[in-house]
Design an enzyme around this catalytic site. Structure first.
Site, PDB file in Angstrom:
ATOM      1  N   LYS A 233      -0.472  -7.843   6.052  1.00  0.00           N
ATOM      2  CA  LYS A 233      -0.980  -9.178   5.781  1.00  0.00           C
ATOM      3  C   LYS A 233      -2.396  -9.057   5.248  1.00  0.00           C
ATOM      4  O   LYS A 233      -3.195  -8.260   5.741  1.00  0.00           O
ATOM      5  CB  LYS A 233      -0.985  -9.993   7.083  1.00  0.00           C
ATOM      6  CG  LYS A 233      -1.656 -11.349   7.011  1.00  0.00           C
ATOM      7  CD  LYS A 233      -0.854 -12.344   6.204  1.00  0.00           C
ATOM      8  CE  LYS A 233      -1.533 -13.719   6.220  1.00  0.00           C
ATOM      9  NZ  LYS A 233      -0.861 -14.651   5.288  1.00  0.00           N
TER      10      LYS A 233
ATOM     11  N   GLU B 207     -11.938   3.100   9.121  1.00  0.00           N
ATOM     12  CA  GLU B 207     -12.259   1.884   8.386  1.00  0.00           C
ATOM     13  C   GLU B 207     -11.613   0.668   9.038  1.00  0.00           C
ATOM     14  O   GLU B 207     -10.444   0.708   9.449  1.00  0.00           O
ATOM     15  CB  GLU B 207     -11.810   2.019   6.929  1.00  0.00           C
ATOM     16  CG  GLU B 207     -12.436   3.223   6.230  1.00  0.00           C
ATOM     17  CD  GLU B 207     -12.281   3.209   4.736  1.00  0.00           C
ATOM     18  OE1 GLU B 207     -11.529   2.345   4.224  1.00  0.00           O
ATOM     19  OE2 GLU B 207     -12.904   4.047   4.066  1.00  0.00           O
TER      20      GLU B 207
ATOM     21  N   ASN C 224     -10.039   8.016   6.946  1.00  0.00           N
ATOM     22  CA  ASN C 224     -10.230   9.020   5.910  1.00  0.00           C
ATOM     23  C   ASN C 224     -10.562  10.336   6.584  1.00  0.00           C
ATOM     24  O   ASN C 224     -11.607  10.469   7.227  1.00  0.00           O
ATOM     25  CB  ASN C 224     -11.347   8.604   4.956  1.00  0.00           C
ATOM     26  CG  ASN C 224     -10.911   7.460   4.058  1.00  0.00           C
ATOM     27  OD1 ASN C 224     -10.093   7.644   3.169  1.00  0.00           O
ATOM     28  ND2 ASN C 224     -11.438   6.280   4.305  1.00  0.00           N
TER      29      ASN C 224
ATOM     30  N   GLY D  98      -8.324   5.961  -2.772  1.00  0.00           N
ATOM     31  CA  GLY D  98      -9.011   5.736  -4.039  1.00  0.00           C
ATOM     32  C   GLY D  98      -8.527   4.519  -4.803  1.00  0.00           C
ATOM     33  O   GLY D  98      -8.682   4.436  -6.021  1.00  0.00           O
TER      34      GLY D  98
ATOM     35  N   LYS E 226     -15.226   1.082  -4.066  1.00  0.00           N
ATOM     36  CA  LYS E 226     -16.530   0.658  -3.569  1.00  0.00           C
ATOM     37  C   LYS E 226     -17.591   0.786  -4.667  1.00  0.00           C
ATOM     38  O   LYS E 226     -17.580   1.739  -5.443  1.00  0.00           O
ATOM     39  CB  LYS E 226     -16.909   1.489  -2.348  1.00  0.00           C
ATOM     40  CG  LYS E 226     -15.920   1.319  -1.191  1.00  0.00           C
ATOM     41  CD  LYS E 226     -16.032   2.425  -0.166  1.00  0.00           C
ATOM     42  CE  LYS E 226     -14.917   2.340   0.854  1.00  0.00           C
ATOM     43  NZ  LYS E 226     -14.889   3.498   1.778  1.00  0.00           N
TER      44      LYS E 226
ATOM     45  N   ARG F  81     -11.798  13.169   5.882  1.00  0.00           N
ATOM     46  CA  ARG F  81     -12.649  13.973   4.997  1.00  0.00           C
ATOM     47  C   ARG F  81     -14.031  13.358   4.994  1.00  0.00           C
ATOM     48  O   ARG F  81     -14.268  12.319   5.610  1.00  0.00           O
ATOM     49  CB  ARG F  81     -12.100  13.936   3.566  1.00  0.00           C
ATOM     50  CG  ARG F  81     -11.896  12.511   3.061  1.00  0.00           C
ATOM     51  CD  ARG F  81     -11.536  12.422   1.609  1.00  0.00           C
ATOM     52  NE  ARG F  81     -11.062  11.108   1.226  1.00  0.00           N
ATOM     53  CZ  ARG F  81     -11.823  10.060   0.961  1.00  0.00           C
ATOM     54  NH1 ARG F  81     -13.135  10.166   1.066  1.00  0.00           N
ATOM     55  NH2 ARG F  81     -11.304   8.903   0.598  1.00  0.00           N
TER      56      ARG F  81
ATOM     57  N   ARG G 154     -23.454   3.286  -6.698  1.00  0.00           N
ATOM     58  CA  ARG G 154     -22.706   4.300  -7.435  1.00  0.00           C
ATOM     59  C   ARG G 154     -22.913   4.074  -8.937  1.00  0.00           C
ATOM     60  O   ARG G 154     -22.633   2.994  -9.454  1.00  0.00           O
ATOM     61  CB  ARG G 154     -21.210   4.227  -7.112  1.00  0.00           C
ATOM     62  CG  ARG G 154     -20.886   4.455  -5.650  1.00  0.00           C
ATOM     63  CD  ARG G 154     -19.392   4.599  -5.460  1.00  0.00           C
ATOM     64  NE  ARG G 154     -19.019   4.643  -4.046  1.00  0.00           N
ATOM     65  CZ  ARG G 154     -17.815   4.990  -3.592  1.00  0.00           C
ATOM     66  NH1 ARG G 154     -16.864   5.301  -4.463  1.00  0.00           N
ATOM     67  NH2 ARG G 154     -17.558   5.011  -2.305  1.00  0.00           N
TER      68      ARG G 154
ATOM     69  N   HIS H 124     -15.440  -5.236   4.867  1.00  0.00           N
ATOM     70  CA  HIS H 124     -14.908  -3.879   4.998  1.00  0.00           C
ATOM     71  C   HIS H 124     -16.007  -3.033   5.638  1.00  0.00           C
ATOM     72  O   HIS H 124     -17.021  -2.738   5.015  1.00  0.00           O
ATOM     73  CB  HIS H 124     -14.548  -3.349   3.612  1.00  0.00           C
ATOM     74  CG  HIS H 124     -13.973  -1.969   3.604  1.00  0.00           C
ATOM     75  ND1 HIS H 124     -13.021  -1.566   2.707  1.00  0.00           N
ATOM     76  CD2 HIS H 124     -14.210  -0.875   4.370  1.00  0.00           C
ATOM     77  CE1 HIS H 124     -12.700  -0.301   2.926  1.00  0.00           C
ATOM     78  NE2 HIS H 124     -13.430   0.134   3.937  1.00  0.00           N
TER      79      HIS H 124
ATOM     80  N   LYS I 234       0.830  -1.203   0.000  1.00  0.00           N
ATOM     81  CA  LYS I 234       0.000   0.000   0.000  1.00  0.00           C
ATOM     82  C   LYS I 234       0.861   1.247   0.000  1.00  0.00           C
ATOM     83  O   LYS I 234       1.885   1.314   0.688  1.00  0.00           O
ATOM     84  CB  LYS I 234      -0.909   0.034   1.233  1.00  0.00           C
ATOM     85  CG  LYS I 234      -2.051  -0.947   1.220  1.00  0.00           C
ATOM     86  CD  LYS I 234      -2.970  -0.687   2.403  1.00  0.00           C
ATOM     87  CE  LYS I 234      -4.219  -1.537   2.348  1.00  0.00           C
ATOM     88  NZ  LYS I 234      -5.140  -1.227   3.464  1.00  0.00           N
TER      89      LYS I 234
END
Length: 455
Positions: free
Chosen positions: A201, A275, A290, A164, A237, A292, A338, A208, A158
């Protein structure tokens, strides 16, 4: 309360913020790129200023242009929305130096929590369980391989400054590591200007689940329940819902209390989301924060009947939270789909172009549309493909799904291709209907069997 704010964003989130401001009696300033001259957000705002060419780096990411627009319009505050500069600590600091309120947490908190490795260390200090992974950043492939062998495959690479779905790679065996590491670093550098990486890991077959929090400048922190965001494609998502069918009331209480404790530990202010991943044994692990407002915030707004954007504005203007934790109630069930301008039949390739005809679903209680589309609007190819969000609420999950099916059945968008039919097919899948899905379901199971409809 503020008299005038500038909205440093575009599309449906800019429209969403403008509408909240109108209801609070706040004047708004829209900024727009040359590609967005006819966009809805610049038409709805009280003032609109062009800040540069179509390319985001020359417009919506151009800090000097945005701050200049705030200065000449005498804007008291800037709302960054999501994406673009919303989690940029430098921009938040520049706002402060110009005596313009950044509607969000302070730059120090953004820096701490926006950097995934730093956030992980802070959560360990706060006593929040984290996913096993690297301590600090991974600088080269040798160190990456050493840690991957220690953690055991599969692992997730990551970007430290990521978001995003950018700068993320799953690695299932040692032979894949070098290419994945270099590819993720390059993508992170291009997307965020920061190629630092860390490793976790992979928690296989996880859910999620994220918790919405609100925190004022007076030490008050509350949570607004959870959203289940497990239906994802390429870490993006697709459908979100609240409450999650995967957790018990006891787990829900623990998760909310853990999120509030985490926010208090870092001195968080304004709206934010913490999260978590839920493994198959019922254990939660902190994933990221996040700093925001989230794309999926309307799910929580519908579930709790609390306007998060208005709360952001109230908090940023210095007022105390008037909502007590005991008064936060999640009623019924809420789902969001979405709608993206993309072609699912061709690997979800972007589908920009002119909307020649548009009919949005309407009627009945428990239906909300968030969009900046209109007939005649040209969707530019330079930005995110999301063009609308449809949110439904029912007395229970069955009713919420039925309302969403009805809403999608009424939606008509001509001139472009969207993922509408893909969403309809996903809603009818028995594994979604039963709630027995996880973060791997959409990518690894559903899409392998799904046949695109040509209509």
């Amino acid at each position: 309360m503020f008299k005038k704010i500038l909205i440093a964003n575009r599309g449906e989130i800019a429209v969403r913020i403008i509408r909240a401001c109108r209801e609070l009696g706040i004047q708004t300033v829209a900024v727009y790129s040359e590609a967005d001259r006819d966009a809805l957000h610049m038409q709805l705002a009280d003032e609109a200023i062009c800040i540069g060419p179509a390319k985001a780096t020359d417009s919506y990411l151009n800090m000097q242009s945005i701050l200049s627009a705030a200065d000449v319009t005498n804007s008291q505050a800037i709302h960054p929305g999501f994406g673009f500069l919303s989690e940029n600590s430098t921009f938040a600091m520049m706002c402060k130096e110009m005596n313009v309120v950044f509607i969000g947490p302070d730059s120090e908190t953004i820096e701490q929590m926006g950097n995934k490795s730093n956030a992980r260390d802070l959560m360990i200090q706060a006593g929040v369980p984290v996913i096993p992974g690297s301590e600090g950043f991974i600088t080269d492939t040798d160190k990456a391989k050493e840690l991957a062998d220690e953690l055991g495959y599969p692992v997730m690479l990551k970007a430290a400054a990521g978001g995003g779905g950018k700068g993320i790679r799953k690695v299932y065996k040692s032979a894949e590591l070098n290419a994945a590491f270099n590819s993720a670093k390059s993508e992170a550098k291009a997307a965020f200007g920061d190629d630092r990486m860390y490793m976790e890991k992979i928690i296989e077959h996880a859910r999620h689940i994220e918790v919405q929090i609100l925190a004022d400048h007076h030490g008050n922190v509350i949570h607004l329940g959870e959203r289940d965001c497990s239906l994802q494609r390429n870490n993006q998502k697709v459908i979100e819902e609240s409450p999650s069918v995967a957790i018990s009331e006891q787990q829900r209480k623990y998760l909310g209390e853990t999120a509030v404790r985490a926010a208090k530990f870092v001195g968080y202010k304004n709206a934010g989301t913490i999260e978590f991943l839920l493994d198959q044994t019922g254990h939660f692990y902190f994933m990221e924060m996040n700093t925001r407002i989230q794309v999926e915030h309307p799910v929580t707004e519908m579930a709790t009947e609390i306007d998060i954007v208005k709360e952001q504005l109230t908090i940023a203007s210095g007022h105390k939270l008037t909502i007590k934790q005991k008064n936060v109630k999640i009623t019924g069930h809420t789902i969001e789909c979405r709608i993206n301008a993309e072609n699912p039949a061709f690997n979800f390739a972007p589908s920009p172009g002119k909307i020649t005809y548009l009919m949005m679903p309407s009627g009945g209680n428990g239906l909300r549309i968030e969009s900046a589309m209109f007939a005649g609007y040209v969707i530019p190819p330079y930005y995110d493909a999301m063009v609308a969000k449809i949110i439904t609420k029912g007395a229970d999950r069955t009713e919420a799904i039925a309302k969403m099916k009805r809403a999608l059945g009424e939606l008509v968008i001509k001139g472009i291709i969207s993922n509408q039919f893909f969403q309809e097919d996903l809603l009818t899948d028995e594994r979604f209907v039963s709630g027995s899905y996880d973060t791997s379901f959409l990518q690894d199971t559903f899409l392998k069997d799904w046949k695109p409809r040509i209509e």
